[in-house]
Design an enzyme around this catalytic site. Structure first.
Site, mmCIF file in Angstrom:
data_model
loop_
_atom_site.group_PDB
_atom_site.id
_atom_site.type_symbol
_atom_site.label_atom_id
_atom_site.label_comp_id
_atom_site.label_asym_id
_atom_site.label_seq_id
_atom_site.Cartn_x
_atom_site.Cartn_y
_atom_site.Cartn_z
ATOM 1 N N HIS A 70 0.816 -1.122 -0.010
ATOM 2 C CA HIS A 70 0.053 -0.237 0.040
ATOM 3 C C HIS A 70 0.646 1.331 -0.172
ATOM 4 C CE1 HIS A 70 -4.092 -1.910 0.817
ATOM 5 N NE2 HIS A 70 -3.287 -2.915 1.452
ATOM 6 N N LYS B 204 -8.459 14.078 4.758
ATOM 7 C CA LYS B 204 -7.683 13.020 4.759
ATOM 8 C C LYS B 204 -6.542 13.146 5.967
ATOM 9 C CE LYS B 204 -6.882 13.816 0.290
ATOM 10 N NZ LYS B 204 -7.106 12.538 -0.472
ATOM 11 N N ARG B 205 -5.740 12.106 6.267
ATOM 12 C CA ARG B 205 -4.631 12.179 7.158
ATOM 13 C C ARG B 205 -3.724 13.302 6.807
ATOM 14 N NH1 ARG B 205 -4.322 8.728 11.525
ATOM 15 N NH2 ARG B 205 -2.200 9.678 11.789
ATOM 16 N N LYS C 217 0.763 14.567 1.264
ATOM 17 C CA LYS C 217 -0.989 14.787 0.687
ATOM 18 C C LYS C 217 -0.885 16.250 0.310
ATOM 19 C CE LYS C 217 -2.534 10.744 3.164
ATOM 20 N NZ LYS C 217 -3.372 9.849 2.393
ATOM 21 N N THR D 159 -8.868 6.665 -1.853
ATOM 22 C CA THR D 159 -10.200 6.001 -1.814
ATOM 23 C C THR D 159 -11.021 6.988 -1.791
ATOM 24 O OG1 THR D 159 -9.752 5.032 0.210
ATOM 25 C CG2 THR D 159 -9.775 3.706 -1.368
ATOM 26 N N LYS E 286 -14.869 8.322 -3.295
ATOM 27 C CA LYS E 286 -16.042 8.568 -2.614
ATOM 28 C C LYS E 286 -16.730 10.085 -3.168
ATOM 29 C CE LYS E 286 -14.004 5.759 0.936
ATOM 30 N NZ LYS E 286 -13.075 5.915 2.264
HETATM 31 O O1 DL6 Z 1 -4.639 0.945 -0.338
HETATM 32 C C1 DL6 Z 1 -5.502 1.668 0.762
HETATM 33 C C2 DL6 Z 1 -4.609 3.011 0.973
HETATM 34 C C3 DL6 Z 1 -4.431 3.827 -0.365
HETATM 35 O O2 DL6 Z 1 -5.625 4.367 -0.741
HETATM 36 C C4 DL6 Z 1 -3.515 4.898 0.003
HETATM 37 O O3 DL6 Z 1 -3.040 5.789 -1.027
HETATM 38 C C5 DL6 Z 1 -2.234 4.528 0.968
HETATM 39 O O4 DL6 Z 1 -1.733 5.872 1.317
HETATM 40 C C6 DL6 Z 1 -2.680 3.596 2.075
HETATM 41 N N1 DL6 Z 1 -1.292 3.116 2.651
HETATM 42 C C7 DL6 Z 1 -1.212 3.153 3.895
HETATM 43 C C8 DL6 Z 1 0.184 2.377 4.214
HETATM 44 N N2 DL6 Z 1 0.274 2.591 5.527
HETATM 45 N N3 DL6 Z 1 1.023 1.524 6.038
HETATM 46 N N4 DL6 Z 1 1.716 0.940 6.566
HETATM 47 O O5 DL6 Z 1 -1.926 3.494 4.736
HETATM 48 O O6 DL6 Z 1 -3.506 2.673 1.727
#
Ligand code: DL6
Length: 820
Positions: free
Chosen positions: A363, A556-557, A562, A667, A671
């Protein structure tokens, strides 16, 4: 056979009411005349839980009876949000519940609003796992989720004087959605030592002994599918001291404090979710959590398999295990240990079974998020596992050496053990070596992992081992639940609610793009959602925002990659531009509300400074009489799943503006578009596929392409790096004290101006503000804007998590749905 009634909740409102009253009077032991909203929530949840349990029992029986292959989804995070609304909708009984609650004197929204979010996750990764559970149940796949039952989920965020303050999230006071299984326990061993011995056949075996034991107790959470009797299980493990008691001897001798120490130490393992998103801090407790959870889960999976009395080589025909990122990678080692040390298989046979069983989803490519653990730590905590890791590595490197004798450096590059000081175990490499498939989560990301972090592994294992499954979202929660009016309107034009099970049916909406009445209804729904958010903003922040303004949202975080800093610098630029205009000119400008939300990891200082700057800018801009409704800046406290359900349907424009190549997928971009908002974004993650699906005329793309990022970074370090002139003005304003103490923001500015601008904020600034100008212009033509929104929604069928799960099932897990 199932009757529809058996899984559809309640036949009529009377039946629902009877059940609610029964639970109020018996389970909660209260008089119905003394039933407040909290009690009504509890009783409604229990009434629905009873229904879920029926479907759940039958689903489990059916899976056992048919002895079909199961998928086990191992995720350290499940960001479920609220369960009652979801259960009502998935069971098709929300109307009945609404009417029943009304007769009892309650509004359903108030009752649903009583529920505490189940927030066992940080962000995208955990919410993806939750969407996958919904899809796996909806599609009738025999699936189990395995996770940890944290006593504290992600912290609650308070904003005090513009700063983030973290407050613990103790969410388990009353949780009707879980079933403690005190009879399902597993003893998990830590520490100790390994000695060699001989078994009865004279074979050398490893014995892991000593150390300490902690008990894992199962808690089961039924997860219902939509419009199906299938209800799958999410099993969460909680830790407790192996004896279950405190030390009586110490207690009796008056040593009260240490008498409970063991118990507390054991309970600490599942006490708290690590609040880091895309950031690995390498804490010992974290790896303890990981082993505790995977060992308990594997014990459970193996126990279930062994009941079938099949031979071990059939294990991969019965069991698929998906690793959600590297957090569960020790499961690979643990299964190998069980097979060779406990079950007595030979190494090669065992390793074949292991690699055929596991799939690994990556991820992230961010270096700071790639897990590595010191060899010494693993040696201490899991001595037998370290030996097995070394053996896995040895056999792997031997095979590599044989095939690539010319490449003298390859062994160093691909070794699972990094020869650093101290030596480290590279978990992603272990996951790749121990799995039969490795996937990324969007096309660009899957390409990137194959050309960067796993490049050598593609050469070694071949391209077929690496694949892509672009992420998706469940339309049940992210449209039907979050935006019921839009869902209803769509149903009225696409032939009912079938689109919730086959999202490609949204394409029927294209026929209505030019239908004025439809467009009007569409716009009314968006406006109503904006009014709701505006009221929320007023009630929580006491700021008036005009619902007719363009709502521009980035939730988002908070993370430098980001680029919320790019957004707030852009907002400051807008403010300075408006201030420099004459009153006449200002009147022609498009009013905006810039809305931010998101948590910063508690130890991530720069992210916290970004939150601080956003709040300070809001403090100045929102009071400025020259500006009025033209610009408002809002930071929404404690962004979580249930707030997302309110915010996302209210957005006109959302921001997905990561530096190209850094956001694996995203994601929330999906949405927002699904809820009829347009997006401004970089060519990154799933933005690229969204563009391909909805058409580039319906998205505002800007900024550097991923293939150019490295060159630019190189130039920043070794060549000239003049700051964009408009951005320089923004920096001057901040440093002149316009938004509070300038020194607070020195590091943020320096990162761009003096330290190489790693996230290319300056490089992308001009195209970012130019693209926002285009947004303003296009938003003025509301008819055309709405047409774009409708067209985009019509083309979002690809992004259902049902499509993803079918791709995993076919391409990685090799499992079939179970007929119901
Ligand atoms: O795949 C789900 C999500 C992605 O949509 C985000 O882009 C990505 O930043 C996130 N990845 C994480 C990795 N963290 N760790 N360990 O959260 O996954």
């Amino acid at each position: 056979a199932w009757t529809k009634h058996e899984f559809s909740g309640f036949q009529n409102k009377e039946e629902f009411e009877r059940e609610v009253v029964r639970h109020v009077e018996t389970t909660l032991a209260r008089s119905i005349y003394n039933c407040d909203e909290s009690a009504a929530y509890s009783a409604s949840s229990l009434a629905f839980r009873d229904r879920l349990v029926q479907g759940w029992n039958k689903t489990q029986q059916r899976q056992t009876f048919t002895d079909s292959k199961r998928i086990y989804y191992l995720s350290l995070e499940f960001l479920m949000g609220r369960a009652l609304d979801n259960a009502m909708l998935n069971l098709g009984a929300k109307e009945v519940a609404k009417e029943g609650l009304a007769e009892l004197g309650f509004r359903i929204e108030d009752i649903v609003g009583q529920e505490h979010d189940a927030a066992l996750g940080n962000g995208g990764l955990g919410r993806l796992a939750a969407c996958f559970l919904d899809s796996m149940a909806t599609l009738n796949y025999p699936a189990w989720g395995y996770g940890l039952r944290y006593r504290y989920g992600i912290f609650k965020q308070e904003i005090i004087d513009g700063y983030q303050v973290e407050v613990p999230d103790y969410w388990l006071d009353f949780n009707p959605w879980e079933f403690p299984r005190h009879d399902v326990t597993v003893d998990i061993q830590f520490y100790g030592q390994v000695r060699k011995s001989q078994d009865e056949n004279g074979k050398t075996v490893a014995i892991w002994e000593g150390g300490e034991t902690v008990t894992a107790v199962a808690y089961d959470v039924p997860t219902p599918g939509y419009d199906t009797p299938s209800t799958n299980n999410l099993r969460l493990w909680s830790s407790k001291a192996a004896s279950g008691e405190f030390d009586f001897q110490k207690f009796n001798s008056g040593d009260y404090e240490s008498s409970v120490a063991d118990q507390q130490r054991a309970e600490t393992i599942s006490a708290v979710l690590y609040p880091n998103d895309n950031l690995d801090r390498g804490k010992e407790l974290r790896i303890k959590q990981q082993y505790f959870w995977v060992a308990a889960s594997l014990y459970d999976i193996v126990r279930r398999f062994k009941k079938s009395k099949r031979s071990w080589n059939e294990f991969p025909d019965q069991v698929a295990i998906q690793l959600n990122d590297t957090h569960p990678t020790l499961a690979i080692v643990e299964l190998q240990r069980i097979l060779i040390d406990v079950e007595g298989l030979e190494w090669d046979e065992a390793w074949n079974i292991v690699t055929s069983t596991f799939g690994y989803t990556n991820h992230t490519v961010l270096p700071e998020a790639l897990e590595k653990w010191p060899v010494g730590l693993i040696q201490h905590l899991l001595p037998r596992h370290l030996q097995i890791i070394y053996d896995i590595n040895l056999f792997f490197l031997q095979s590599v050496e044989k095939r690539f004798p010319e490449d003298r450096d390859i062994l160093r590059r691909v070794s699972i053990i990094e020869e650093s000081q101290p030596k480290m175990v590279r978990m992603a490499y272990l996951a790749v070596v121990g799995s039969h498939k490795v996937n990324g989560v969007a096309e660009l990301h899957s390409d990137l992992i194959q050309t960067t972090i796993f490049k050598d592994f593609v050469t070694i294992f071949g391209e077929d081992k690496f694949t892509n499954v672009t992420n998706g979202i469940t339309p049940r929660r992210w449209l039907h639940q979050a935006n019921p009016r839009l869902s209803e309107l769509i149903a009225s034009k696409t032939g009912g609610y079938e689109f919730l099970k086959d999202l490609t049916l949204l394409n029927k909406l294209e026929l209505f793009v030019d239908d004025k009445t439809f467009r009007k209804e569409w716009a009314e729904i968006k406006f109503a959602n904006k009014v709701r958010l505006a009221k929320y903003i007023k009630s929580t922040l006491n700021v008036n925002v005009n619902p007719a303004a363009l709502f521009d949202v980035q939730v988002k975080r908070i993370h430098e990659y980001k680029r919320q800093q790019l957004n707030i610098f852009g907002v400051i630029h807008r403010y300075l531009t408006l201030k420099a205009m004459s009153p006449e000119e200002r009147k022609k400008q498009q009013p905006r509300v810039s809305i931010f939300g998101g948590k910063a990891a508690p130890g991530y200082w720069m992210a916290k400074q970004i939150i601080h700057l956003i709040n300070n800018v809001g403090g100045v801009v929102n009071q400025d009489p020259d500006i009025g409704d033209l610009l408002k800046v809002i930071f929404l406290e404690d962004y979580n799943v249930s707030k997302a359900e309110m915010i996302i349907p209210a957005s006109d424009l959302s921001e997905h503006i990561s530096t190209a190549g850094t956001e694996a997928s995203g994601t929330s971009n999906m949405k927002f578009v699904l809820n009829g908002g347009l997006i401004i974004g970089t060519c990154d993650g799933a933005n690229i596929e969204i563009t391909r699906e909805i058409g580039q005329e319906n998205i505002f793309l800007f900024g550097t392409l991923s293939e150019d990022v490295e060159d630019l970074r190189h130039m920043h370090t070794y060549g000239e790096h003049p700051i964009d002139p408009n951005l320089a003005k923004v920096f001057d304003a901040i440093q002149g004290g316009m938004f509070g103490e300038p020194n607070d923001f020195n590091a943020m500015i320096s990162a761009v101006r003096d330290h190489g601008d790693y996230y290319l904020v300056s490089d992308d600034f001009q195209s970012y503000i130019d693209t926002h100008k285009m947004v303003d212009t296009e938003y003025q033509n509301q008819e055309e804007w709405i047409s774009k929104c409708i067209r985009s929604v019509a083309r979002m069928g690809f992004f259902s998590s049902d499509r993803c799960i079918n791709e995993y099932a076919e391409g990685i897990w090799n499992i079939e749905p179970l007929a119901v």
